[in-house]
Scaffold this active site. Sequence first.
Site, PDB file in Angstrom:
ATOM      1  CB  ILE A  97     -24.786  13.364 -13.369  1.00 44.30           C
ATOM      2  CG1 ILE A  97     -23.373  12.514 -13.741  1.00 44.30           C
ATOM      3  CG2 ILE A  97     -24.956  14.502 -14.545  1.00 44.30           C
ATOM      4  CD1 ILE A  97     -23.579  11.631 -14.942  1.00 44.30           C
ATOM      5  CG  HIS A 114     -11.732  16.124 -12.603  1.00 43.79           C
ATOM      6  ND1 HIS A 114     -12.721  14.889 -12.634  1.00 43.79           N
ATOM      7  CD2 HIS A 114     -10.869  15.629 -13.501  1.00 43.79           C
ATOM      8  CE1 HIS A 114     -12.439  13.817 -13.357  1.00 43.79           C
ATOM      9  NE2 HIS A 114     -11.337  14.405 -14.172  1.00 43.79           N
TER      10      HIS A 114
END
Length: 205
Positions: A97, A114
């Site tokens: 992240i 994604h």
Amino acid sequence: MLNLGILISGRGSNMESILKAIKKKKIPINPAIVISNKPDAKGLKIAQKIGVPVEIVESKGFKGTRAEYDKKIISTLTKYGVTPRNGLVCLAGFMRIISPEFVKKYKNRIINIHPALLPAFPGLDSQKQALEYGSKVSGCTVHFVDTGMDTGPVIIQATVKINEKDTEESLSKKILKEEHRIYPEAVNLFARKKIRVSGRKTIIG
Ligand code: GRF
């Protein structure tokens, strides 16, 4: 010309599709650096073979905060000219992240791929999530990275059909094929300054 930095953690097949497309399709961007947080990422060898510099900024065992780790990434990017003024950062299977500090510094200059049609199935194991949900279609999304989890403005999406026989493996393979098509396309649009961000939306063209 813009400088491109690609961040990876593993296989690097999206990175490879981008690097190959830059050469083949003459995308006006300089592939400046590939950075991995893992020393054994397979993608590192692929990048070297293509002739792009690589750096490892190991995250395992790093004692500082997320922002401190990202500072190391930023200084490596900067060293290769991938700056907030003149750079694009592609996350390509980078399994970390990103800190809000990094996102803010490179506002609308970090993009990610994604393996689902966002906002459906964010986070990990998206293909498995889609199968378990019983979705009839899924796909992939290239989007800008903001401070949320897979929540930034969408740039391009592609769909694939899901049938009863699909497994996590077969679905992942179908989606990956589309990833390799749309990620270089998004880099091309960015490099040619054809993407404008307006609130949650992107305007292409
Ligand atoms: C891809 O499925 C991508 O969508 C996800 O992580 C995977 C990375 O694969 N973010 P690769 O390293 O690009 O082959």
